[in-house]
Design an enzyme around this catalytic site. Structure first.
Site, PDB file in Angstrom:
ATOM      1  CE1 TYR A 158       5.634  -8.483 -10.440  1.00  0.00           C
ATOM      2  CE2 TYR A 158       6.293  -8.319 -12.739  1.00  0.00           C
ATOM      3  CZ  TYR A 158       6.564  -8.698 -11.434  1.00  0.00           C
ATOM      4  OH  TYR A 158       7.769  -9.278 -11.125  1.00  0.00           O
ATOM      5  CE  LYS A 165      10.946  -9.674 -11.668  1.00  0.00           C
ATOM      6  NZ  LYS A 165      12.191 -10.012 -10.938  1.00  0.00           N
TER       7      LYS A 165
HETATM    8  P1  NDP Z   1      11.943 -11.529  -1.066  1.00  0.00           P
HETATM    9  O1  NDP Z   1      11.262 -10.328  -0.509  1.00  0.00           O
HETATM   10  O2  NDP Z   1      12.179 -12.662  -0.158  1.00  0.00           O
HETATM   11  O3  NDP Z   1      13.313 -11.116  -1.752  1.00  0.00           O
HETATM   12  C1  NDP Z   1      13.528  -9.896  -2.413  1.00  0.00           C
HETATM   13  C2  NDP Z   1      14.974  -9.552  -2.185  1.00  0.00           C
HETATM   14  O4  NDP Z   1      15.359  -8.388  -2.938  1.00  0.00           O
HETATM   15  C3  NDP Z   1      15.259  -9.234  -0.736  1.00  0.00           C
HETATM   16  O5  NDP Z   1      16.152 -10.178  -0.202  1.00  0.00           O
HETATM   17  C4  NDP Z   1      15.900  -7.859  -0.791  1.00  0.00           C
HETATM   18  O6  NDP Z   1      17.024  -7.755   0.047  1.00  0.00           O
HETATM   19  C5  NDP Z   1      16.404  -7.800  -2.212  1.00  0.00           C
HETATM   20  N1  NDP Z   1      16.722  -6.413  -2.575  1.00  0.00           N
HETATM   21  C6  NDP Z   1      15.872  -5.374  -2.750  1.00  0.00           C
HETATM   22  N2  NDP Z   1      16.567  -4.255  -2.999  1.00  0.00           N
HETATM   23  C7  NDP Z   1      17.887  -4.591  -2.977  1.00  0.00           C
HETATM   24  C8  NDP Z   1      19.104  -3.872  -3.163  1.00  0.00           C
HETATM   25  N3  NDP Z   1      19.121  -2.555  -3.428  1.00  0.00           N
HETATM   26  N4  NDP Z   1      20.277  -4.543  -3.072  1.00  0.00           N
HETATM   27  C9  NDP Z   1      20.298  -5.867  -2.800  1.00  0.00           C
HETATM   28  N5  NDP Z   1      19.188  -6.609  -2.610  1.00  0.00           N
HETATM   29  C10 NDP Z   1      17.993  -5.962  -2.696  1.00  0.00           C
HETATM   30  O7  NDP Z   1      11.027 -11.939  -2.308  1.00  0.00           O
HETATM   31  P2  NDP Z   1      11.088 -13.085  -3.412  1.00  0.00           P
HETATM   32  O8  NDP Z   1      11.864 -14.234  -2.948  1.00  0.00           O
HETATM   33  O9  NDP Z   1       9.697 -13.246  -3.827  1.00  0.00           O
HETATM   34  O10 NDP Z   1      11.856 -12.342  -4.614  1.00  0.00           O
HETATM   35  C11 NDP Z   1      13.033 -12.837  -5.241  1.00  0.00           C
HETATM   36  C12 NDP Z   1      12.932 -12.644  -6.745  1.00  0.00           C
HETATM   37  O11 NDP Z   1      11.905 -13.489  -7.241  1.00  0.00           O
HETATM   38  C13 NDP Z   1      12.587 -11.230  -7.194  1.00  0.00           C
HETATM   39  O12 NDP Z   1      13.342 -10.923  -8.358  1.00  0.00           O
HETATM   40  C14 NDP Z   1      11.119 -11.371  -7.574  1.00  0.00           C
HETATM   41  O13 NDP Z   1      10.728 -10.413  -8.522  1.00  0.00           O
HETATM   42  C15 NDP Z   1      11.118 -12.759  -8.144  1.00  0.00           C
HETATM   43  N6  NDP Z   1       9.805 -13.390  -8.298  1.00  0.00           N
HETATM   44  C16 NDP Z   1       8.989 -13.572  -7.201  1.00  0.00           C
HETATM   45  C17 NDP Z   1       7.761 -14.178  -7.345  1.00  0.00           C
HETATM   46  C18 NDP Z   1       6.849 -14.386  -6.179  1.00  0.00           C
HETATM   47  O14 NDP Z   1       5.672 -14.718  -6.389  1.00  0.00           O
HETATM   48  N7  NDP Z   1       7.280 -14.241  -4.964  1.00  0.00           N
HETATM   49  C19 NDP Z   1       7.286 -14.646  -8.658  1.00  0.00           C
HETATM   50  C20 NDP Z   1       8.231 -14.439  -9.737  1.00  0.00           C
HETATM   51  C21 NDP Z   1       9.433 -13.823  -9.540  1.00  0.00           C
HETATM   52  P3  NDP Z   1      16.908  -7.269   1.554  1.00  0.00           P
HETATM   53  O15 NDP Z   1      15.901  -8.161   2.166  1.00  0.00           O
HETATM   54  O16 NDP Z   1      18.286  -7.500   2.081  1.00  0.00           O
HETATM   55  O17 NDP Z   1      16.473  -5.843   1.466  1.00  0.00           O
HETATM   56  C1  KAL Z   2       0.858  -9.228  -9.975  1.00  0.00           C
HETATM   57  C2  KAL Z   2       1.461  -9.502  -8.859  1.00  0.00           C
HETATM   58  C3  KAL Z   2       0.915  -8.981  -7.599  1.00  0.00           C
HETATM   59  C4  KAL Z   2       1.889  -8.121  -6.876  1.00  0.00           C
HETATM   60  C5  KAL Z   2       2.233  -6.815  -7.525  1.00  0.00           C
HETATM   61  C6  KAL Z   2       3.477  -6.404  -7.510  1.00  0.00           C
HETATM   62  C7  KAL Z   2       4.632  -7.150  -6.945  1.00  0.00           C
HETATM   63  C8  KAL Z   2       5.859  -6.696  -7.219  1.00  0.00           C
HETATM   64  C9  KAL Z   2       7.109  -7.351  -6.699  1.00  0.00           C
HETATM   65  C10 KAL Z   2       8.074  -6.353  -6.070  1.00  0.00           C
HETATM   66  C11 KAL Z   2       9.444  -7.005  -6.000  1.00  0.00           C
HETATM   67  C12 KAL Z   2       7.552  -6.010  -4.687  1.00  0.00           C
HETATM   68  C13 KAL Z   2       8.213  -4.851  -4.001  1.00  0.00           C
HETATM   69  O1  KAL Z   2       9.111  -4.200  -4.514  1.00  0.00           O
HETATM   70  C14 KAL Z   2       7.699  -4.550  -2.622  1.00  0.00           C
HETATM   71  C15 KAL Z   2       8.300  -3.285  -1.998  1.00  0.00           C
HETATM   72  O2  KAL Z   2       7.718  -2.140  -2.549  1.00  0.00           O
HETATM   73  C16 KAL Z   2       7.971  -3.253  -0.470  1.00  0.00           C
HETATM   74  N1  KAL Z   2       8.569  -4.411   0.251  1.00  0.00           N
HETATM   75  C17 KAL Z   2       9.787  -4.352   0.837  1.00  0.00           C
HETATM   76  O3  KAL Z   2      10.490  -3.349   0.809  1.00  0.00           O
HETATM   77  C18 KAL Z   2      10.285  -5.615   1.511  1.00  0.00           C
HETATM   78  C19 KAL Z   2      10.528  -5.316   2.982  1.00  0.00           C
HETATM   79  C20 KAL Z   2      11.544  -6.081   0.776  1.00  0.00           C
HETATM   80  C21 KAL Z   2      12.172  -7.326   1.378  1.00  0.00           C
HETATM   81  O4  KAL Z   2      11.123  -6.391  -0.549  1.00  0.00           O
HETATM   82  C22 KAL Z   2      11.988  -6.127  -1.576  1.00  0.00           C
HETATM   83  N2  KAL Z   2      11.531  -6.469  -2.778  1.00  0.00           N
HETATM   84  O5  KAL Z   2      13.054  -5.633  -1.403  1.00  0.00           O
HETATM   85  C23 KAL Z   2       2.746 -10.283  -8.837  1.00  0.00           C
HETATM   86  C24 KAL Z   2       2.685 -11.563  -8.039  1.00  0.00           C
HETATM   87  C25 KAL Z   2       1.588 -12.473  -8.562  1.00  0.00           C
HETATM   88  C26 KAL Z   2       4.031 -12.302  -8.147  1.00  0.00           C
HETATM   89  C27 KAL Z   2       5.200 -11.585  -7.522  1.00  0.00           C
HETATM   90  C28 KAL Z   2       5.121 -11.270  -6.068  1.00  0.00           C
HETATM   91  C29 KAL Z   2       6.224 -11.260  -8.327  1.00  0.00           C
HETATM   92  C30 KAL Z   2       7.499 -10.651  -7.917  1.00  0.00           C
HETATM   93  O6  KAL Z   2       8.223 -10.173  -8.812  1.00  0.00           O
HETATM   94  O7  KAL Z   2       7.861 -10.671  -6.734  1.00  0.00           O
END
Ligand code: NDP
Ligand code: KAL
Length: 257
Positions: A158, A165
Protein backbone atom coordinates in the site's frame (compact mmCIF):
# COMPACT_ATOMS: atom_id res chain seq x y z
CA UNK A 1 -35.28 13.54 13.34
CA UNK A 2 -35.03 12.85 9.61
CA UNK A 3 -33.95 9.38 8.49
CA UNK A 4 -35.27 9.87 4.97
CA UNK A 5 -33.01 11.94 2.72
CA UNK A 6 -35.99 13.23 0.79
CA UNK A 7 -35.51 16.89 -0.15
CA UNK A 8 -31.75 16.70 0.34
CA UNK A 9 -29.00 16.98 -2.27
CA UNK A 10 -25.62 15.20 -2.16
CA UNK A 11 -22.50 15.48 -4.31
CA UNK A 12 -20.88 12.14 -5.14
CA UNK A 13 -17.26 12.37 -6.34
CA UNK A 14 -15.48 9.30 -7.74
CA UNK A 15 -17.83 7.02 -9.66
CA UNK A 16 -15.73 5.28 -12.33
CA UNK A 17 -18.03 2.31 -12.96
CA UNK A 18 -20.67 0.13 -11.30
CA UNK A 19 -18.06 -1.48 -9.02
CA UNK A 20 -16.99 1.88 -7.55
CA UNK A 21 -17.60 2.39 -3.84
CA UNK A 22 -18.99 5.80 -4.83
CA UNK A 23 -21.67 3.97 -6.82
CA UNK A 24 -22.56 1.89 -3.74
CA UNK A 25 -22.99 5.16 -1.84
CA UNK A 26 -25.05 6.67 -4.68
CA UNK A 27 -27.48 3.72 -4.70
CA UNK A 28 -27.94 3.81 -0.89
CA UNK A 29 -28.58 7.57 -0.87
CA UNK A 30 -30.92 7.22 -3.87
CA UNK A 31 -32.97 4.56 -2.05
CA UNK A 32 -33.26 6.97 0.89
CA UNK A 33 -34.81 9.58 -1.41
CA UNK A 34 -31.82 11.91 -1.95
CA UNK A 35 -31.16 13.97 -5.04
CA UNK A 36 -27.71 13.22 -6.45
CA UNK A 37 -25.02 15.23 -8.17
CA UNK A 38 -22.10 13.37 -9.77
CA UNK A 39 -18.60 14.62 -10.54
CA UNK A 40 -16.01 12.77 -12.62
CA UNK A 41 -12.33 13.45 -13.33
CA UNK A 42 -12.40 13.78 -17.10
CA UNK A 43 -14.79 13.65 -20.03
CA UNK A 44 -13.65 10.03 -20.59
CA UNK A 45 -15.96 9.11 -17.70
CA UNK A 46 -18.87 11.38 -18.58
CA UNK A 47 -20.76 8.81 -20.67
CA UNK A 48 -20.37 5.81 -18.31
CA UNK A 49 -21.37 7.89 -15.26
CA UNK A 50 -24.43 9.30 -17.07
CA UNK A 51 -25.45 5.82 -18.25
CA UNK A 52 -25.17 4.43 -14.72
CA UNK A 53 -27.08 7.33 -13.16
CA UNK A 54 -29.86 6.82 -15.71
CA UNK A 55 -30.56 3.43 -14.06
CA UNK A 56 -31.64 5.17 -10.83
CA UNK A 57 -35.41 5.36 -11.13
CA UNK A 58 -36.95 8.81 -10.72
CA UNK A 59 -33.51 10.38 -10.13
CA UNK A 60 -32.90 13.68 -11.89
CA UNK A 61 -29.13 13.85 -11.44
CA UNK A 62 -26.75 16.63 -12.38
CA UNK A 63 -23.21 16.02 -13.74
CA UNK A 64 -20.01 18.03 -13.62
CA UNK A 65 -16.43 17.38 -14.72
CA UNK A 66 -14.05 18.05 -11.83
CA UNK A 67 -10.39 17.06 -11.77
CA UNK A 68 -9.47 17.58 -8.10
CA UNK A 69 -5.87 18.56 -8.96
CA UNK A 70 -7.25 21.69 -10.60
CA UNK A 71 -8.26 24.51 -8.19
CA UNK A 72 -10.08 26.37 -10.92
CA UNK A 73 -12.10 23.26 -11.83
CA UNK A 74 -13.13 22.80 -8.18
CA UNK A 75 -14.13 26.45 -7.87
CA UNK A 76 -16.08 26.43 -11.15
CA UNK A 77 -17.80 23.12 -10.32
CA UNK A 78 -19.14 24.26 -6.95
CA UNK A 79 -20.05 27.73 -8.25
CA UNK A 80 -22.06 26.01 -11.00
CA UNK A 81 -23.68 23.63 -8.49
CA UNK A 82 -24.64 26.66 -6.35
CA UNK A 83 -26.22 28.27 -9.37
CA UNK A 84 -28.05 25.06 -10.36
CA UNK A 85 -29.32 23.79 -6.98
CA UNK A 86 -28.48 26.44 -4.36
CA UNK A 87 -28.01 24.31 -1.26
CA UNK A 88 -26.29 20.93 -0.78
CA UNK A 89 -26.51 18.74 2.32
CA UNK A 90 -23.45 16.59 1.93
CA UNK A 91 -20.59 15.31 -0.13
CA UNK A 92 -19.02 11.88 -0.62
CA UNK A 93 -15.30 12.08 -1.48
CA UNK A 94 -14.30 8.72 -3.00
CA UNK A 95 -11.08 9.67 -4.74
CA UNK A 96 -7.52 8.34 -4.52
CA UNK A 97 -4.58 7.88 -6.86
CA UNK A 98 -0.94 6.84 -6.72
CA UNK A 99 1.51 5.76 -9.41
CA UNK A 100 1.08 2.07 -10.07
CA UNK A 101 4.83 1.39 -9.86
CA UNK A 102 4.92 2.84 -6.32
CA UNK A 103 2.22 0.44 -5.06
CA UNK A 104 4.60 -2.51 -4.85
CA UNK A 105 7.99 -3.30 -3.37
CA UNK A 106 9.57 -1.02 -0.79
CA UNK A 107 8.00 2.28 0.32
CA UNK A 108 11.59 3.51 0.47
CA UNK A 109 11.61 3.83 -3.32
CA UNK A 110 8.78 6.38 -3.39
CA UNK A 111 9.79 9.39 -5.52
CA UNK A 112 9.17 13.00 -4.48
CA UNK A 113 6.92 13.37 -7.48
CA UNK A 114 4.93 10.22 -6.67
CA UNK A 115 4.61 11.19 -3.00
CA UNK A 116 3.26 14.65 -3.88
CA UNK A 117 0.91 13.28 -6.54
CA UNK A 118 -0.63 10.72 -4.15
CA UNK A 119 -1.07 13.33 -1.42
CA UNK A 120 -2.43 15.93 -3.83
CA UNK A 121 -5.18 13.72 -5.28
CA UNK A 122 -5.91 11.52 -2.25
CA UNK A 123 -5.62 13.90 0.74
CA UNK A 124 -5.38 17.61 -0.14
CA UNK A 125 -8.40 17.26 -2.43
CA UNK A 126 -10.65 16.67 0.60
CA UNK A 127 -9.65 20.06 2.06
CA UNK A 128 -10.03 21.74 -1.33
CA UNK A 129 -13.53 20.39 -2.00
CA UNK A 130 -14.68 21.00 1.59
CA UNK A 131 -13.64 24.66 1.25
CA UNK A 132 -15.56 24.97 -2.02
CA UNK A 133 -18.62 23.12 -0.70
CA UNK A 134 -18.92 25.07 2.58
CA UNK A 135 -20.77 28.09 1.11
CA UNK A 136 -23.37 25.70 -0.36
CA UNK A 137 -23.96 23.88 2.96
CA UNK A 138 -26.00 26.65 4.55
CA UNK A 139 -28.31 24.17 6.30
CA UNK A 140 -25.39 22.18 7.77
CA UNK A 141 -24.57 18.74 6.47
CA UNK A 142 -22.19 15.82 6.30
CA UNK A 143 -18.96 15.18 4.42
CA UNK A 144 -17.78 11.58 4.08
CA UNK A 145 -14.44 10.35 2.76
CA UNK A 146 -13.06 6.86 2.10
CA UNK A 147 -9.95 5.65 3.85
CA UNK A 148 -8.13 2.35 4.40
CA UNK A 149 -6.40 0.55 7.27
CA UNK A 150 -3.06 1.06 5.49
CA UNK A 151 -3.12 4.66 6.81
CA UNK A 152 -3.10 3.38 10.41
CA UNK A 153 -0.72 0.42 10.01
CA UNK A 154 1.81 -0.86 7.56
CA UNK A 155 0.05 -2.95 4.91
CA UNK A 156 2.29 -4.59 2.32
CA UNK A 157 2.34 -2.82 -1.09
CA UNK A 158 0.00 0.00 0.00
CA UNK A 159 3.13 2.11 0.51
CA UNK A 160 2.75 5.80 -0.44
CA UNK A 161 -1.04 5.45 -0.47
CA UNK A 162 -0.87 4.47 3.22
CA UNK A 163 1.01 7.67 4.01
CA UNK A 164 -1.52 9.65 1.95
CA UNK A 165 -4.41 7.98 3.83
CA UNK A 166 -2.81 8.95 7.17
CA UNK A 167 -2.78 12.51 5.84
CA UNK A 168 -6.39 12.16 4.66
CA UNK A 169 -7.44 10.94 8.13
CA UNK A 170 -5.80 13.95 9.81
CA UNK A 171 -7.24 16.30 7.16
CA UNK A 172 -10.69 14.89 7.96
CA UNK A 173 -10.22 15.60 11.71
CA UNK A 174 -8.99 19.18 11.19
CA UNK A 175 -11.88 19.87 8.82
CA UNK A 176 -14.32 18.42 11.36
CA UNK A 177 -13.00 20.92 13.89
CA UNK A 178 -13.27 23.87 11.49
CA UNK A 179 -16.71 23.03 10.12
CA UNK A 180 -18.48 21.84 13.27
CA UNK A 181 -19.55 25.39 14.12
CA UNK A 182 -21.41 25.52 10.79
CA UNK A 183 -23.27 22.31 11.62
CA UNK A 184 -21.16 20.39 9.10
CA UNK A 185 -19.86 16.98 10.19
CA UNK A 186 -16.82 15.35 8.57
CA UNK A 187 -16.11 11.63 8.88
CA UNK A 188 -14.27 8.79 7.15
CA UNK A 189 -15.30 5.25 6.35
CA UNK A 190 -12.41 2.79 6.46
CA UNK A 191 -13.54 0.13 4.00
CA UNK A 192 -12.24 -3.42 3.89
CA UNK A 193 -10.83 -4.59 0.53
CA UNK A 194 -13.36 -4.50 -2.33
CA UNK A 195 -12.60 -5.46 -5.93
CA UNK A 196 -12.90 -2.15 -7.84
CA UNK A 197 -11.09 -0.60 -10.82
CA UNK A 198 -8.49 0.87 -8.44
CA UNK A 199 -7.80 -2.57 -6.95
CA UNK A 200 -7.39 -4.04 -10.45
CA UNK A 201 -3.97 -5.26 -11.35
CA UNK A 202 -3.03 -5.79 -7.72
CA UNK A 203 -1.18 -9.09 -7.89
CA UNK A 204 -2.35 -10.86 -4.75
CA UNK A 205 -5.76 -9.24 -4.28
CA UNK A 206 -7.36 -12.71 -4.14
CA UNK A 207 -5.22 -13.70 -1.19
CA UNK A 208 -6.03 -10.39 0.56
CA UNK A 209 -9.75 -11.18 0.19
CA UNK A 210 -9.18 -14.79 1.32
CA UNK A 211 -7.43 -13.60 4.48
CA UNK A 212 -10.52 -11.49 5.34
CA UNK A 213 -12.86 -14.44 4.74
CA UNK A 214 -10.76 -16.66 6.98
CA UNK A 215 -9.79 -14.27 9.80
CA UNK A 216 -12.15 -11.26 10.03
CA UNK A 217 -14.69 -11.58 12.87
CA UNK A 218 -17.61 -11.64 10.39
CA UNK A 219 -15.75 -14.17 8.15
CA UNK A 220 -16.76 -12.37 4.95
CA UNK A 221 -15.54 -9.52 2.80
CA UNK A 222 -17.53 -6.31 2.68
CA UNK A 223 -19.53 -5.00 -0.28
CA UNK A 224 -20.17 -1.63 -1.87
CA UNK A 225 -23.67 -1.88 -0.33
CA UNK A 226 -22.21 -2.30 3.19
CA UNK A 227 -20.18 0.88 2.71
CA UNK A 228 -23.09 2.65 0.98
CA UNK A 229 -25.45 2.07 3.89
CA UNK A 230 -22.87 3.34 6.40
CA UNK A 231 -22.47 6.46 4.25
CA UNK A 232 -26.27 6.83 4.34
CA UNK A 233 -26.13 6.63 8.16
CA UNK A 234 -23.39 9.29 8.20
CA UNK A 235 -25.39 11.54 5.86
CA UNK A 236 -28.57 11.12 7.91
CA UNK A 237 -29.54 12.71 11.22
CA UNK A 238 -29.09 9.32 12.94
CA UNK A 239 -25.36 10.14 13.13
CA UNK A 240 -25.91 13.74 14.33
CA UNK A 241 -23.49 13.41 17.27
CA UNK A 242 -20.62 11.94 15.23
CA UNK A 243 -17.82 13.98 13.66
CA UNK A 244 -14.07 13.58 13.15
CA UNK A 245 -14.51 9.81 13.32
CA UNK A 246 -13.22 6.86 11.32
CA UNK A 247 -15.84 4.12 11.08
CA UNK A 248 -14.39 0.77 10.00
CA UNK A 249 -16.67 -1.11 7.61
CA UNK A 250 -14.36 -4.09 7.33
CA UNK A 251 -16.07 -7.10 8.97
CA UNK A 252 -14.11 -6.21 12.13
CA UNK A 253 -10.71 -7.03 10.60
CA UNK A 254 -9.03 -3.97 12.17
CA UNK A 255 -9.50 -5.27 15.73
CA UNK A 256 -7.22 -8.25 15.10
CA UNK A 257 -3.64 -8.15 16.31
P1 NDP B 1 -12.57 3.39 -8.19
O1 NDP B 1 -11.43 3.10 -9.11
O2 NDP B 1 -13.91 2.93 -8.59
O3 NDP B 1 -12.63 4.94 -7.86
C1 NDP B 1 -11.50 5.76 -7.76
C2 NDP B 1 -11.93 7.12 -8.24
O4 NDP B 1 -10.90 8.10 -8.05
C3 NDP B 1 -12.25 7.12 -9.71
O5 NDP B 1 -13.61 7.42 -9.91
C4 NDP B 1 -11.38 8.23 -10.27
O6 NDP B 1 -12.06 9.05 -11.18
C5 NDP B 1 -11.11 9.07 -9.04
N1 NDP B 1 -9.98 9.97 -9.29
C6 NDP B 1 -8.67 9.66 -9.46
N2 NDP B 1 -7.97 10.77 -9.74
C7 NDP B 1 -8.86 11.81 -9.75
C8 NDP B 1 -8.75 13.21 -9.98
N3 NDP B 1 -7.57 13.80 -10.26
N4 NDP B 1 -9.87 13.97 -9.91
C9 NDP B 1 -11.07 13.41 -9.64
N5 NDP B 1 -11.25 12.09 -9.41
C10 NDP B 1 -10.14 11.30 -9.48
O7 NDP B 1 -12.10 2.73 -6.81
P2 NDP B 1 -12.74 2.63 -5.35
O8 NDP B 1 -14.20 2.76 -5.39
O9 NDP B 1 -12.12 1.45 -4.78
O10 NDP B 1 -12.09 3.91 -4.62
C11 NDP B 1 -12.84 4.93 -3.96
C12 NDP B 1 -12.16 5.30 -2.66
O11 NDP B 1 -12.24 4.19 -1.77
C13 NDP B 1 -10.68 5.65 -2.77
O12 NDP B 1 -10.40 6.74 -1.90
C14 NDP B 1 -10.01 4.39 -2.23
O13 NDP B 1 -8.74 4.65 -1.71
C15 NDP B 1 -10.99 4.00 -1.16
N6 NDP B 1 -10.88 2.64 -0.65
C16 NDP B 1 -11.01 1.56 -1.50
C17 NDP B 1 -10.91 0.28 -1.01
C18 NDP B 1 -11.04 -0.91 -1.91
O14 NDP B 1 -10.72 -2.03 -1.48
N7 NDP B 1 -11.50 -0.79 -3.12
C19 NDP B 1 -10.67 0.01 0.42
C20 NDP B 1 -10.59 1.21 1.23
C21 NDP B 1 -10.68 2.46 0.69
P3 NDP B 1 -12.08 8.75 -12.74
O15 NDP B 1 -12.56 7.36 -12.85
O16 NDP B 1 -13.06 9.75 -13.26
O17 NDP B 1 -10.66 8.93 -13.18
C1 KAL C 1 -2.83 -3.28 0.08
C2 KAL C 1 -3.69 -3.13 -0.89
C3 KAL C 1 -3.40 -3.74 -2.19
C4 KAL C 1 -3.35 -2.73 -3.29
C5 KAL C 1 -2.21 -1.76 -3.24
C6 KAL C 1 -2.43 -0.51 -3.54
C7 KAL C 1 -3.76 0.09 -3.87
C8 KAL C 1 -3.85 1.42 -3.91
C9 KAL C 1 -5.12 2.15 -4.24
C10 KAL C 1 -4.92 3.22 -5.30
C11 KAL C 1 -6.11 4.17 -5.24
C12 KAL C 1 -4.84 2.54 -6.65
C13 KAL C 1 -4.38 3.39 -7.80
O1 KAL C 1 -4.08 4.57 -7.68
C14 KAL C 1 -4.33 2.69 -9.13
C15 KAL C 1 -3.75 3.55 -10.26
O2 KAL C 1 -2.35 3.61 -10.16
C16 KAL C 1 -4.05 2.88 -11.64
N1 KAL C 1 -5.52 2.78 -11.89
C17 KAL C 1 -6.20 3.73 -12.57
O3 KAL C 1 -5.67 4.75 -13.00
C18 KAL C 1 -7.69 3.52 -12.73
C19 KAL C 1 -8.02 3.47 -14.21
C20 KAL C 1 -8.42 4.64 -11.99
C21 KAL C 1 -9.93 4.57 -12.11
O4 KAL C 1 -8.07 4.49 -10.62
C22 KAL C 1 -7.92 5.63 -9.87
N2 KAL C 1 -7.62 5.40 -8.59
O5 KAL C 1 -8.04 6.72 -10.32
C23 KAL C 1 -4.92 -2.30 -0.72
C24 KAL C 1 -6.22 -3.05 -0.94
C25 KAL C 1 -6.32 -4.23 0.01
C26 KAL C 1 -7.41 -2.11 -0.67
C27 KAL C 1 -7.53 -0.96 -1.64
C28 KAL C 1 -7.69 -1.28 -3.08
C29 KAL C 1 -7.47 0.28 -1.13
C30 KAL C 1 -7.67 1.54 -1.86
O6 KAL C 1 -7.31 2.60 -1.30
O7 KAL C 1 -8.22 1.55 -2.97
Amino acid sequence: MNVSLEGRTYVIMGVANKRSIAWGIATSLHKAGARLIFTYASDRFEKPVKELAATLEGQDSLFYECDVTDDEAIETTFAQIKEDVGVIHGLAHCIAFAKKEELKGEFLNTTRDGFLLAHNISAYSLAAVAKAARPLMTEGGSIVTLTYLGGERVVENYNVMGVAKASLDATMRYLANDLGKDGIRVNAISAGPIRTLSAKGVGDFNSILKEIEERAPLRRTVTQEDVGDTAYFLMSDLSRGITGEIIHVDSGYNILG
